[in-house]
Structure formats: structure tokens, C-alpha cells
Write a protein that holds these residues in place. Structure first.
Motif, PDB file in Angstrom:
ATOM      1  N   ARG A 164      51.883  43.767  39.133  1.00 32.56           N
ATOM      2  CA  ARG A 164      50.451  44.099  39.171  1.00 32.56           C
ATOM      3  C   ARG A 164      49.665  43.180  40.101  1.00 32.56           C
ATOM      4  O   ARG A 164      48.671  43.593  40.696  1.00 32.56           O
ATOM      5  CB  ARG A 164      49.878  44.027  37.746  1.00 32.56           C
ATOM      6  N   LEU A 165      50.114  41.942  40.230  1.00 34.12           N
ATOM      7  CA  LEU A 165      49.427  40.998  41.108  1.00 34.12           C
ATOM      8  C   LEU A 165      49.930  41.058  42.551  1.00 34.12           C
ATOM      9  O   LEU A 165      49.433  40.333  43.407  1.00 34.12           O
ATOM     10  CB  LEU A 165      49.606  39.570  40.575  1.00 34.12           C
ATOM     11  N   LEU A 193      44.535  36.130  45.798  1.00 36.47           N
ATOM     12  CA  LEU A 193      43.572  37.200  45.553  1.00 36.47           C
ATOM     13  C   LEU A 193      42.158  36.656  45.348  1.00 36.47           C
ATOM     14  O   LEU A 193      41.178  37.334  45.687  1.00 36.47           O
ATOM     15  CB  LEU A 193      43.994  38.005  44.319  1.00 36.47           C
ATOM     16  N   CYS A 194      42.054  35.446  44.810  1.00 38.81           N
ATOM     17  CA  CYS A 194      40.744  34.853  44.488  1.00 38.81           C
ATOM     18  C   CYS A 194      40.164  34.006  45.613  1.00 38.81           C
ATOM     19  O   CYS A 194      38.950  33.774  45.662  1.00 38.81           O
ATOM     20  CB  CYS A 194      40.869  33.966  43.243  1.00 38.81           C
ATOM     21  N   ASN A 195      41.007  33.536  46.506  1.00 42.16           N
ATOM     22  CA  ASN A 195      40.649  32.437  47.396  1.00 42.16           C
ATOM     23  C   ASN A 195      39.415  32.712  48.263  1.00 42.16           C
ATOM     24  O   ASN A 195      38.460  31.924  48.282  1.00 42.16           O
ATOM     25  CB  ASN A 195      41.840  32.077  48.291  1.00 42.16           C
ATOM     26  N   ALA A 255      35.001  30.400  38.159  1.00 45.97           N
ATOM     27  CA  ALA A 255      34.330  31.467  38.903  1.00 45.97           C
ATOM     28  C   ALA A 255      34.861  32.829  38.485  1.00 45.97           C
ATOM     29  O   ALA A 255      36.068  32.996  38.291  1.00 45.97           O
ATOM     30  CB  ALA A 255      34.528  31.270  40.401  1.00 45.97           C
ATOM     31  N   GLU A 256      33.957  33.784  38.354  1.00 49.43           N
ATOM     32  CA  GLU A 256      34.315  35.176  38.107  1.00 49.43           C
ATOM     33  C   GLU A 256      34.083  35.943  39.403  1.00 49.43           C
ATOM     34  O   GLU A 256      32.975  35.951  39.946  1.00 49.43           O
ATOM     35  CB  GLU A 256      33.493  35.748  36.953  1.00 49.43           C
ATOM     36  N   LEU A 257      35.149  36.604  39.899  1.00 44.90           N
ATOM     37  CA  LEU A 257      35.150  37.101  41.271  1.00 44.90           C
ATOM     38  C   LEU A 257      35.487  38.582  41.379  1.00 44.90           C
ATOM     39  O   LEU A 257      35.985  39.041  42.403  1.00 44.90           O
ATOM     40  CB  LEU A 257      36.162  36.278  42.088  1.00 44.90           C
ATOM     41  N   GLY A 258      35.199  39.333  40.348  1.00 37.92           N
ATOM     42  CA  GLY A 258      35.466  40.767  40.403  1.00 37.92           C
ATOM     43  C   GLY A 258      36.808  41.126  39.800  1.00 37.92           C
ATOM     44  O   GLY A 258      37.307  40.446  38.899  1.00 37.92           O
ATOM     45  N   VAL A 259      37.425  42.179  40.307  1.00 37.10           N
ATOM     46  CA  VAL A 259      38.702  42.649  39.762  1.00 37.10           C
ATOM     47  C   VAL A 259      39.655  43.019  40.896  1.00 37.10           C
ATOM     48  O   VAL A 259      39.245  43.273  42.026  1.00 37.10           O
ATOM     49  CB  VAL A 259      38.519  43.879  38.838  1.00 37.10           C
ATOM     50  N   HIS A 260      40.936  43.010  40.551  1.00 35.99           N
ATOM     51  CA  HIS A 260      41.994  43.492  41.442  1.00 35.99           C
ATOM     52  C   HIS A 260      42.592  44.735  40.808  1.00 35.99           C
ATOM     53  O   HIS A 260      42.994  44.715  39.650  1.00 35.99           O
ATOM     54  CB  HIS A 260      43.063  42.406  41.605  1.00 35.99           C
ATOM     55  N   ARG A 261      42.627  45.828  41.570  1.00 32.52           N
ATOM     56  CA  ARG A 261      43.196  47.065  41.040  1.00 32.52           C
ATOM     57  C   ARG A 261      44.686  47.099  41.343  1.00 32.52           C
ATOM     58  O   ARG A 261      45.091  47.089  42.510  1.00 32.52           O
ATOM     59  CB  ARG A 261      42.498  48.286  41.622  1.00 32.52           C
ATOM     60  N   ALA A 262      45.496  47.122  40.309  1.00 31.97           N
ATOM     61  CA  ALA A 262      46.948  47.068  40.455  1.00 31.97           C
ATOM     62  C   ALA A 262      47.512  48.437  40.825  1.00 31.97           C
ATOM     63  O   ALA A 262      46.813  49.454  40.839  1.00 31.97           O
ATOM     64  CB  ALA A 262      47.580  46.576  39.159  1.00 31.97           C
ATOM     65  N   PHE A 263      48.802  48.455  41.098  1.00 37.66           N
ATOM     66  CA  PHE A 263      49.479  49.676  41.542  1.00 37.66           C
ATOM     67  C   PHE A 263      49.388  50.795  40.519  1.00 37.66           C
ATOM     68  O   PHE A 263      49.406  51.984  40.869  1.00 37.66           O
ATOM     69  CB  PHE A 263      50.961  49.374  41.830  1.00 37.66           C
ATOM     70  N   ASP A 264      49.277  50.411  39.230  1.00 39.22           N
ATOM     71  CA  ASP A 264      49.236  51.424  38.174  1.00 39.22           C
ATOM     72  C   ASP A 264      47.815  51.727  37.702  1.00 39.22           C
ATOM     73  O   ASP A 264      47.624  52.381  36.681  1.00 39.22           O
ATOM     74  CB  ASP A 264      50.097  50.980  36.988  1.00 39.22           C
ATOM     75  N   GLY A 265      46.828  51.244  38.453  1.00 39.04           N
ATOM     76  CA  GLY A 265      45.440  51.492  38.095  1.00 39.04           C
ATOM     77  C   GLY A 265      44.828  50.449  37.182  1.00 39.04           C
ATOM     78  O   GLY A 265      43.617  50.477  36.928  1.00 39.04           O
ATOM     79  N   THR A 266      45.644  49.515  36.685  1.00 42.06           N
ATOM     80  CA  THR A 266      45.127  48.458  35.824  1.00 42.06           C
ATOM     81  C   THR A 266      44.179  47.563  36.612  1.00 42.06           C
ATOM     82  O   THR A 266      44.472  47.165  37.740  1.00 42.06           O
ATOM     83  CB  THR A 266      46.279  47.595  35.270  1.00 42.06           C
ATOM     84  N   GLU A 267      43.027  47.243  36.023  1.00 47.38           N
ATOM     85  CA  GLU A 267      42.078  46.337  36.643  1.00 47.38           C
ATOM     86  C   GLU A 267      42.316  44.923  36.110  1.00 47.38           C
ATOM     87  O   GLU A 267      42.152  44.669  34.918  1.00 47.38           O
ATOM     88  CB  GLU A 267      40.644  46.785  36.386  1.00 47.38           C
ATOM     89  N   VAL A 268      42.731  44.038  36.992  1.00 42.38           N
ATOM     90  CA  VAL A 268      43.012  42.647  36.628  1.00 42.38           C
ATOM     91  C   VAL A 268      41.789  41.804  36.948  1.00 42.38           C
ATOM     92  O   VAL A 268      41.409  41.681  38.122  1.00 42.38           O
ATOM     93  CB  VAL A 268      44.234  42.113  37.410  1.00 42.38           C
ATOM     94  N   PRO A 269      41.124  41.212  35.942  1.00 40.19           N
ATOM     95  CA  PRO A 269      39.956  40.379  36.228  1.00 40.19           C
ATOM     96  C   PRO A 269      40.337  39.171  37.086  1.00 40.19           C
ATOM     97  O   PRO A 269      41.349  38.513  36.829  1.00 40.19           O
ATOM     98  CB  PRO A 269      39.493  39.926  34.831  1.00 40.19           C
ATOM     99  N   LEU A 270      39.537  38.893  38.102  1.00 44.34           N
ATOM    100  CA  LEU A 270      39.762  37.722  38.957  1.00 44.34           C
ATOM    101  C   LEU A 270      38.853  36.595  38.473  1.00 44.34           C
ATOM    102  O   LEU A 270      37.680  36.499  38.855  1.00 44.34           O
ATOM    103  CB  LEU A 270      39.479  38.075  40.423  1.00 44.34           C
ATOM    104  N   ARG A 271      39.408  35.753  37.626  1.00 40.42           N
ATOM    105  CA  ARG A 271      38.687  34.614  37.054  1.00 40.42           C
ATOM    106  C   ARG A 271      39.563  33.382  37.244  1.00 40.42           C
ATOM    107  O   ARG A 271      40.721  33.383  36.816  1.00 40.42           O
ATOM    108  CB  ARG A 271      38.402  34.833  35.568  1.00 40.42           C
ATOM    109  N   ILE A 272      39.012  32.359  37.850  1.00 40.39           N
ATOM    110  CA  ILE A 272      39.841  31.211  38.222  1.00 40.39           C
ATOM    111  C   ILE A 272      39.020  29.937  38.184  1.00 40.39           C
ATOM    112  O   ILE A 272      37.783  29.983  38.277  1.00 40.39           O
ATOM    113  CB  ILE A 272      40.434  31.416  39.637  1.00 40.39           C
ATOM    114  N   ILE A 273      39.705  28.818  38.019  1.00 34.72           N
ATOM    115  CA  ILE A 273      39.074  27.509  38.207  1.00 34.72           C
ATOM    116  C   ILE A 273      39.592  26.940  39.515  1.00 34.72           C
ATOM    117  O   ILE A 273      40.805  26.912  39.756  1.00 34.72           O
ATOM    118  CB  ILE A 273      39.392  26.550  37.050  1.00 34.72           C
ATOM    119  N   GLY A 274      38.672  26.520  40.362  1.00 34.13           N
ATOM    120  CA  GLY A 274      39.033  25.923  41.640  1.00 34.13           C
ATOM    121  C   GLY A 274      38.315  24.603  41.835  1.00 34.13           C
ATOM    122  O   GLY A 274      37.418  24.240  41.072  1.00 34.13           O
ATOM    123  N   GLU A 275      38.716  23.903  42.879  1.00 34.97           N
ATOM    124  CA  GLU A 275      38.176  22.564  43.132  1.00 34.97           C
ATOM    125  C   GLU A 275      37.261  22.567  44.353  1.00 34.97           C
ATOM    126  O   GLU A 275      37.586  23.148  45.377  1.00 34.97           O
ATOM    127  CB  GLU A 275      39.325  21.575  43.355  1.00 34.97           C
TER     128      GLU A 275
END
Length: 329
Positions: free
Chosen positions: A107-108, A142-144, A281-301
Motif C-alpha cells: 500500500r505504501l 511520501l511525506c517529505n 505534521a498532518e500532510l493529507g493522504v496517500h491513495r494505495a493501489f487498492d483504494g485505501t487512503e493512508v493518512p500521511l502523519r509524521i514527526i520530522g526534525e
């Protein structure tokens, strides 16, 4: 075979790097003395505020710790332990299941198909820890760009309003790669052990998921510029205040940890110092091959670097890498 002859010159090389680091330390020391002098004479000024920043503090929003909030017991534990980790939603769904982890890789887009996943398992015998790390590297990719754009935009907003000079990278800073990430994962396993309990996470999952203590997969630096050290410090404090005032609801980000190299008693190799912010940071979503929406939420420096220190950092980078043994691996 290639003969390793590094032992024949390591002593001489270390002597040279120590000498150069001492020279850089003097340059940084002069700037630090200016900051301390100004702090002592202007207790309400920017230099004094910089010196008062805590050496290392984790601050979880009170709302996240309220009963009934998502994962609130976990966030209370993070606050109490002053030990930050972040498990993105897809990882919590995986748990300790190899099958679900394989699906997450697909999915990623960390693996292009089941054949590649099978090869990792059966040919390369990749552990669950490595599979999590591979997923995290792709997740960071995906988040960078969105992370850096969001943080740069907030910094620009602050610079325009406060009249400070802030320099952002002129290019996309690469995310951390698998080799270095696995080195840091092994360091975390040694430092933290493999059985530290965390609320809502099974012991089996904790054993394989130290990668979620590594929070600089996406990172960037902002240079606080100015003709004087004091002007540079003013820009740094303006940025610290700006980022600290941000909320997920209003800005899509919030600061969860701050580390200051200017805190009294804090010293580092070569005298270098900066302020590091670990930002959720909350950065939207990534749509996977099967239609699943993966939330893009990450901690960065985000590193906030005074221009004077940046000039020294650029000169000492290679020397520092030699000093810490990066080329011995």
C-alpha cells in the motif's frame, strides 16, 4: 580481496581531526560568549530567551492527553517518560502481523508486488524490524516534500511578520535512507531494550518496532541570518515562538519536542550548537493501489541554525564524520 589498512593511519588522522575540531570549537566559543554576554546584560532580550530554552523537553498537547482522545493513555506515557516515539496509523493496524506488514509495504509502494515481498522474506530473510524500516523509508518519501513545504511556509510567514531574515534550503532535503535508519534502529534497541511496554501496543509489536523512535526520517534546516550574532538569535527565537504557537487544528503541525544546544552546561564536539524541533505534521493522504487512503502523519526534525554556526558547520562536516567513525563502517 581488498586489504583494510586504515589502522596504519588512524592515529595520525584522529590527531588532525582533533586539532581541526578544536579550532572550530574556538570559533563557536566566541559566538557563544557573545550570546552569554548579551543574555547577562539584557535579561528580556532574545539572547537571554535562547539561553533559557530547555536542553531537551517533550511537550505533548494537553488535548491529546485528555481521557477519550485517540491513544490518550499512550501520550500520557510519552509525556511522563519524556521519551518520544510515534507509530503512524498504518503501523498500529499492522501490529505484529507479518501478513499485514506485507500488505502495508504494498500500500505504501515500498514493494511493487507480492514477488518482491516474497523475495525480501525468503531470499534476503528480512526481519520484521527491517520490514518496518523499509515501510518507514517509503512513508517518509511520501511525506517529505509536503513536510518541507509546510514548514518553510510557516517560517516565511514568521520572517515577513517579525522582520527577521530566514534562509530555507534551496532544494528538497533527502529523507533518511535504509542503511542509516537500520544503524539507528540497532542503537535504539541497545539503548532502550526490546521489552519496554507502551499502552495499546503488544510486546511482540514493541520488540520489532524500534524504528518508531527514530524521528528524523524527514528533516530540514532553517538558517537564522543577520549581520550580528544578536540579530541571528532574534530570528531563531522568533521561529521557536512561531512554531510553538502552531496547532494541528490551525496549521496542521505542532511541536512535540525541543532540544537546545544553547542550554547552560550543554557542549558538543567542535562547539557546534543549534535548536532542534521535532514537529508532528498532518500532510493529507496517500491513495494505495487498492483504494485505501493512508493518512500521511509524521514527526520530522527542523534545525534552527544561526548563520555564524552554519558557516562553521559547513566547514566541519567532513571532519566531524571522520571523528565519529562514519568511514570506518
Amino acid at each position: 580481496c581488498v586489504r583494510d589498512n586504515r589502522h596504519s593511519y588512524r592515529g595520525s588522522l584522529n590527531a588532525v581531526t582533533d586539532k581541526m575540531l578544536a579550532k572550530f570549537g574556538k570559533e563557536c566559543g566566541r559566538m557563544r560568549e557573545i550570546i552569554r554576554f548579551k543574555a547577562g546584560h539584557e535579561p528580556q532580550g532574545a539572547c537571554a530567551k535562547l539561553c533559557r530554552l530547555q536542553r531537551d523537553a517533550v511537550v505533548i498537547p494537553a488535548m491529546w492527553q485528555e481521557e477519550g482522545s485517540r491513544d490518550y493513555v499512550f501520550w500520557r506515557e510519552v509525556q511522563a517518560r519524556q521519551l518520544l516515539r510515534y507509530d503512524p496509523p498504518w503501523a498500529l493496524e499492522v501490529g505484529a502481523s507479518p501478513t499485514r506488514l506485507c500488505l502495508a509495504l504494498l500500500r505504501l509502494d515500498a514493494a511493487k508486488d507480492l514477488e518482491e515481498v516474497a523475495e525480501l522474506n525468503q531470499v534476503y530473510h528480512a526481519s520484521l524490524s527491517e520490514m518496518f524500516a523499509r515501510a518507514c523509508v517509503q512513508y517518509a518519501k511520501l511525506c517529505n516534500e509536503a513536510f518541507q513545504k509546510k514548514l518553510t511556509g510557516i517560517a516565511s510567514r514568521c520572517a515577513q511578520r517579525e522582520g527577521v531574515d530566514v534562509g530555507a534550503p534551496g532544494h528538497l532535503v533527502p529523507h533518511k535512507k535504509l542503511k542509516r535508519l537500520m544503524e539507528k534502529v540497532h542503537e535504539a534497541q541497545t539503548e532502550l531494550g526490546k521489552d519496554t511496554p507502551w499502552s495499546g501496543r503488544s510486546p511482540e509489536y514493541i520488540y520489532h518496532s524500534h524504528v518508531f523512535h527514530i524521528l528524523d526520517l524527514v528533516r530540514m534546516s532553517l538558517t537564522c541570518r543577520g549581520q550580528t550574532t544578536e540579530e541571528q538569535v532574534r530570528g531563531c527565537i522568533a521561529l521557536v515562538d512561531e512554531f510553538r504557537s502552531c496547532s494541528v487544528e490551525e496549521d496542521g503541525i505542532c511541536v512535540l519536542r525541543i532540544k537546545s544546544g544553547f542550554s547552560p552546561g550543554t557542549e558538543s564536539v567542535g562547539g557546534y550548537a543549534d535548536v532542534k524541533l521535532l514537529v508532528y505534521a498532518e500532510l493529507g493522504v496517500h491513495r494505495a493501489f487498492d483504494g485505501t487512503e493512508v493518512p500521511l502523519r509524521i514527526i520530522g526534525e527542523v534545525q534552527l541554525i544561526l548563520e555564524g554556526y552554519m558557516k562553521v558547520k559547513n566547514k566541519m562536516h567532513l571532519v566531524y564524520e571522520v571523528h565519529r567513525g562514519s568511514f570506518d563502517r
